[in-house]
Design a protein around this motif. Structure first.
Motif, PDB file in Angstrom:
ATOM      1  N   ASP A  28      -7.131  50.090  20.586  1.00 13.36           N
ATOM      2  CA  ASP A  28      -7.821  49.168  19.940  1.00 13.36           C
ATOM      3  C   ASP A  28      -7.923  49.889  18.403  1.00 13.36           C
ATOM      4  N   CYS A  29      -7.614  49.360  17.562  1.00 16.32           N
ATOM      5  CA  CYS A  29      -7.601  50.030  16.055  1.00 16.32           C
ATOM      6  C   CYS A  29      -8.950  49.558  15.343  1.00 16.32           C
ATOM      7  N   SER A  30      -9.538  48.588  15.766  1.00 16.65           N
ATOM      8  CA  SER A  30     -11.012  48.109  15.471  1.00 16.65           C
ATOM      9  C   SER A  30     -12.006  49.062  15.725  1.00 16.65           C
ATOM     10  N   ASP A  31     -11.801  49.969  16.873  1.00 14.47           N
ATOM     11  CA  ASP A  31     -12.619  51.026  17.121  1.00 14.47           C
ATOM     12  C   ASP A  31     -12.078  52.143  16.448  1.00 14.47           C
TER      13      ASP A  31
ATOM     14  N   ARG B 160      -8.808  54.210  17.147  1.00 12.62           N
ATOM     15  CA  ARG B 160      -7.822  54.166  16.191  1.00 12.62           C
ATOM     16  C   ARG B 160      -7.103  55.443  15.766  1.00 12.62           C
TER      17      ARG B 160
ATOM     18  N   THR C 279       0.432  39.263  18.127  1.00 16.38           N
ATOM     19  CA  THR C 279      -0.659  40.242  18.625  1.00 16.38           C
ATOM     20  C   THR C 279      -0.044  41.142  19.284  1.00 16.38           C
TER      21      THR C 279
ATOM     22  N   ASP D 119      -3.210  48.030  18.630  1.00 18.28           N
ATOM     23  CA  ASP D 119      -3.738  46.651  18.675  1.00 18.28           C
ATOM     24  C   ASP D 119      -4.586  46.351  17.351  1.00 18.28           C
ATOM     25  N   GLY D 120      -4.170  45.947  16.380  1.00 22.21           N
ATOM     26  CA  GLY D 120      -4.775  45.929  14.870  1.00 22.21           C
ATOM     27  C   GLY D 120      -5.446  44.385  14.834  1.00 22.21           C
ATOM     28  N   GLY D 121      -5.320  43.619  15.823  1.00 19.61           N
ATOM     29  CA  GLY D 121      -5.743  42.308  15.788  1.00 19.61           C
ATOM     30  C   GLY D 121      -4.700  41.269  15.319  1.00 19.61           C
TER      31      GLY D 121
END
Length: 219
Positions: A6-9, A13, A154, A171-173
């Motif tokens: 999860d690249c939002s973390d 990332r 996605t 996963d970049g959203g």
């Protein structure tokens, strides 16, 4: 087994980027976000990995794989010549949703499929993709879907289609544009738009100082 990051973390990332770069350098497949749709990629100079990419998508060599780059300057070493029209388009739309088909440099030791001496190049507008590309170098990247199925917007879409064929999923959203890039062919005497996508025909025509209808491939 595939790994999803999860690249939002920030921590995930960083770990994901490291894993994706290591996988690509080892001849394995990765999925990463771009501004248009998610991409399935590998080292462009690893012929076996490119073959695995085509097999994962269920595509033949008659549909060669495009190449993504992390810098404008990379292109100079990949093409036979950087024409004024190519430079104008690069300056106007890169990084972004425009792909350029140009004659490849004759000395390149890669096998992207039956390219007939050309290569399709793009610099995506996505920080995750750019980081991977700047570490790995030019990557063969196609849309992250099985041929004939909708492009993935996605990471979950991509994983549902490609499964364990891929080593790392970043996963970049949801992909911001959600539509494929526009393709401009610069290998002939005059430019031709082979596919209109994220960049409009009118926008390309404005940069090239011509009438949009002059760019249509079917004219």
């Amino acid at each position: 087994m595939s790994a999803v990051f999860d690249c939002s973390d920030p921590a995930e990332r960083s770990a994901g980027l490291h894993a994706a770069v290591a996988a690509a350098r080892s001849g394995r497949l990765v999925v990463m976000p771009t501004d248009t749709v998610y991409g399935l990629g590998c080292d462009a100079f690893d012929s076996a990995a490119v073959s695995d990419l085509l097999a994962a998508k269920g595509r033949g060599r008659d549909m060669p794989v495009p190449v993504l780059v992390g810098s404008w300057h990379t292109v100079d070493g990949l093409v036979a010549s950087m024409t004024p029209q190519a430079r104008e388009l690069v300056q106007a739309f890169w990084p972004g949703g425009l792909s350029l088909v140009m004659e490849q440099a004759p000395t390149l030791a890669w096998d992207l499929g039956d390219t007939d001496g050309s290569v399709m190049l793009r610099m995506p507008l996505h920080p995750v993709a750019i980081e991977v590309l700047r570490e790995v170098g030019p990557m063969a990247v196609s849309s992250a879907n099985v041929s004939g199925q909708p492009p993935a917007v996605t990471a979950a879409d991509a994983r549902a289609q490609l499964g364990e064929e891929v080593t790392v999923y970043l996963d970049g959203g949801r992909a911001e544009l959600g539509t494929a890039s526009t393709i401009v062919d610069l290998t002939g005497e005059t430019p031709r738009v082979l596919r209109e996508g994220a960049v409009s025909l009118a926008e390309v025509a404005e940069v090239l100082d011509c009438v949009p209808d002059e760019l249509r491939a079917d004219r």
